[in-house]
Design an enzyme around this catalytic site. Structure first.
Site, PDB file in Angstrom:
ATOM      1  CG  HIS A 106      36.912 -21.878  -5.531  1.00 36.50           C
ATOM      2  ND1 HIS A 106      35.467 -21.451  -5.673  1.00 36.50           N
ATOM      3  CD2 HIS A 106      37.049 -23.345  -5.583  1.00 36.50           C
ATOM      4  CE1 HIS A 106      34.800 -22.759  -5.387  1.00 36.50           C
ATOM      5  NE2 HIS A 106      35.822 -23.778  -5.424  1.00 36.50           N
ATOM      6  CB  SER A 136      21.287 -38.180 -23.458  1.00 36.95           C
ATOM      7  OG  SER A 136      22.278 -39.166 -22.482  1.00 36.95           O
ATOM      8  N   GLY A 177      33.471 -33.579 -10.712  1.00 38.60           N
ATOM      9  CA  GLY A 177      34.223 -32.363 -10.835  1.00 38.60           C
ATOM     10  C   GLY A 177      35.071 -32.404 -12.096  1.00 38.60           C
ATOM     11  CB  SER A 230      28.189 -29.091 -16.939  1.00 38.47           C
ATOM     12  OG  SER A 230      27.815 -29.675 -15.813  1.00 38.47           O
ATOM     13  CD  GLU A 251      27.664 -24.533 -15.862  1.00 36.46           C
ATOM     14  OE1 GLU A 251      28.183 -25.112 -17.274  1.00 36.46           O
ATOM     15  OE2 GLU A 251      28.138 -25.134 -15.040  1.00 36.46           O
ATOM     16  CG  ASP A 289      34.780 -25.821 -15.513  1.00 39.41           C
ATOM     17  OD1 ASP A 289      35.970 -25.772 -14.759  1.00 39.41           O
ATOM     18  OD2 ASP A 289      33.700 -26.010 -14.448  1.00 39.41           O
ATOM     19  CE1 TYR A 337      32.682 -22.776  -8.158  1.00 37.33           C
ATOM     20  CE2 TYR A 337      30.929 -21.100  -8.591  1.00 37.33           C
ATOM     21  CZ  TYR A 337      32.172 -21.595  -8.875  1.00 37.33           C
ATOM     22  OH  TYR A 337      32.840 -20.999  -9.882  1.00 37.33           O
TER      23      TYR A 337
END
Ligand code: GLA
Length: 408
Positions: free
Chosen positions: A60, A93, A149, A153, A185, A197, A249
């Protein structure tokens, strides 16, 4: 942030597999390739891969313009792709029953939803940045577990982005790709995540952690290959269901931004460690003070970890990892009982350091252990889970792997 359904967890837990080279049947690249051929009755033009990631330390801190130190995993998402002459996009997928199809008219945030939004978001962000994106047919396979986590994505976004850039011959240097994937995103999918990420899955190098300054996007590749040190990294999939992760978040992010406003700085990165005590006296409530203390001390822990790694003093980073966990638990309040149990059990069984990795409210724990005690730590975490009546955790040894690349 929440992952996508192309990334179902492999049975038995997180399985860190060798990085795929050329497509072979059975591995993730082979599955993407076979799925393309089956779905479209044609040959793909190529296969592009992007990994999941774990964050060694710096949680964070990214959206506070601070520092992070993630590394890529050898678990990968692979996209087999070819141009579509009709200028539309179709993506299937291995973990979704139906393909997702969209046209230029659907490139409006909110129009494509679910896992397809990560793909449509990348097309949208590329076009917004002025690129002439070719229509494409894509087939996705993935070993990155969903919602653990580990950034399934970002892996999907980065693999799709790499495929479209190559198929269209687009001029988009690697260093500019993370911001574009993050925009997909943030603005298309609607998740207010930071830059960590996408940077990790695109820019990481084999055997290294990525020291990233999230304000300038400058990177330093820090050697972090544990093979020669007698140490091992364990990832524990806590199996904790995500509890309101998205809303919490966003709330943490808002409260950091409000605190920065109150302190008159552009971002909490601008609160120096030696100015923390004074800064805290200027904040109105205990919760905000604790959020700020986490971010400021966490940035310092990243810098301290980098200094130790540069000096080859790897064992000494253990206490920093554990302090980071305590800060996430007590000050930022983003851990859950399963996660805390895994950290405590790992430490009690001799781990040098352990902490939750990722956005929180579930996900994975990273533990630094002597290779010789990896089995004992695994057994201790598993036993602690059984005692508390939690679902069986997934444990696997990991090592830093390369970022996104073209496979075939
Ligand atoms: C999620 C987000 C990242 C980062 C981490 C917490 O993974 O996607 O941008 O904020 O949480 O460090």
């Amino acid at each position: 942030m929440t992952g996508h359904p192309t990334a179902a967890p492999p049975a038995g837990g997180v399985a860190d597999r060798p990085t795929p080279g050329r497509a072979t049947p059975g591995d993730v690249a082979g599955r993407a390739d076979a799925s393309f051929r089956q779905r479209y009755a044609a040959e793909p033009a190529g296969c592009w891969a992007a990994p999941g990631r774990a964050n060694l330390i710096g949680e964070h801190t990214d959206y506070n313009d601070g520092f992070v130190l993630p590394f890529a995993l050898s678990l990968r998402t692979v996209v087999a792709a070819a141009p579509a002459p009709d200028g539309t996009w179709t993506v299937c997928s291995e973990h979704a029953d139906e393909p997702v199809r969209f046209t230029v008219d659907d490139l409006v945030p909110g129009r494509v939803t679910g896992w397809g939004a990560y793909v449509a978001g990348v097309v949208w962000a590329l076009r917004e940045a002025g690129h002439a994106v070719p229509g494409a047919r894509l087939a996705v396979a993935s070993d990155v577990p969903l919602g653990s986590g580990l950034s399934s994505s970002a892996a999907l976004e980065a693999a799709v982005l790499a495929a479209l850039v190559d198929l269209g011959g687009l001029d988009l240097p690697t260093g500019r790709r993370p911001r574009l994937a993050q925009r997909a995103e943030n603005a298309y999918v609607g998740a207010p995540t930071g830059i960590m990420d996408q940077s990790a899955v695109i820019r990481c190098r084999d055997g290294h952690a990525l020291f990233l300054d999230c304000r300038t996007e400058e990177v330093e590749h820090i050697p972090f290959d544990l093979d020669t040190t007698g140490l091992t990294l364990l990832v524990v999939d806590s199996r904790a269901p995500h509890r309101h992760a998205d809303g919490e978040y966003a709330a943490r992010r808002r409260s950091c931004e409000q605190a920065a406003d109150l302190l008159g700085v552009a971002a909490l990165r601008d609160v120096p460690t030696d100015g923390l005590v004074t800064a805290l006296t200027r904040l109105p409530d205990d919760a905000t003070r604790r959020r700020v203390r986490h971010v400021v001390t966490e940035n310092q822990r990243v810098l301290d970890t980098v200094a130790l790694l540069r000096a080859g003093r790897v064992r000494e980073i253990g206490p920093l990892l554990t302090a980071s966990h305590a800060s996430m638990r007590d000050d930022f309040e983003i851990t859950v009982p399963e996660i805390d149990t895994a950290v405590e059990a790992a430490l009690a069984a001799g781990a040098l350091g352990a902490r939750m990795t990722g956005g929180g409210f579930g996900g994975c724990v990273l533990a630094l252990v002597e290779a010789a005690s990896a089995d004992a730590v695994t057994a201790a975490v598993t036993a602690a889970y059984a005692e508390r009546g939690f679902a069986v955790p997934g444990l696997v040894r990991v090592r830093p792997a390369p970022g996104a690349n073209r496979l075939t």
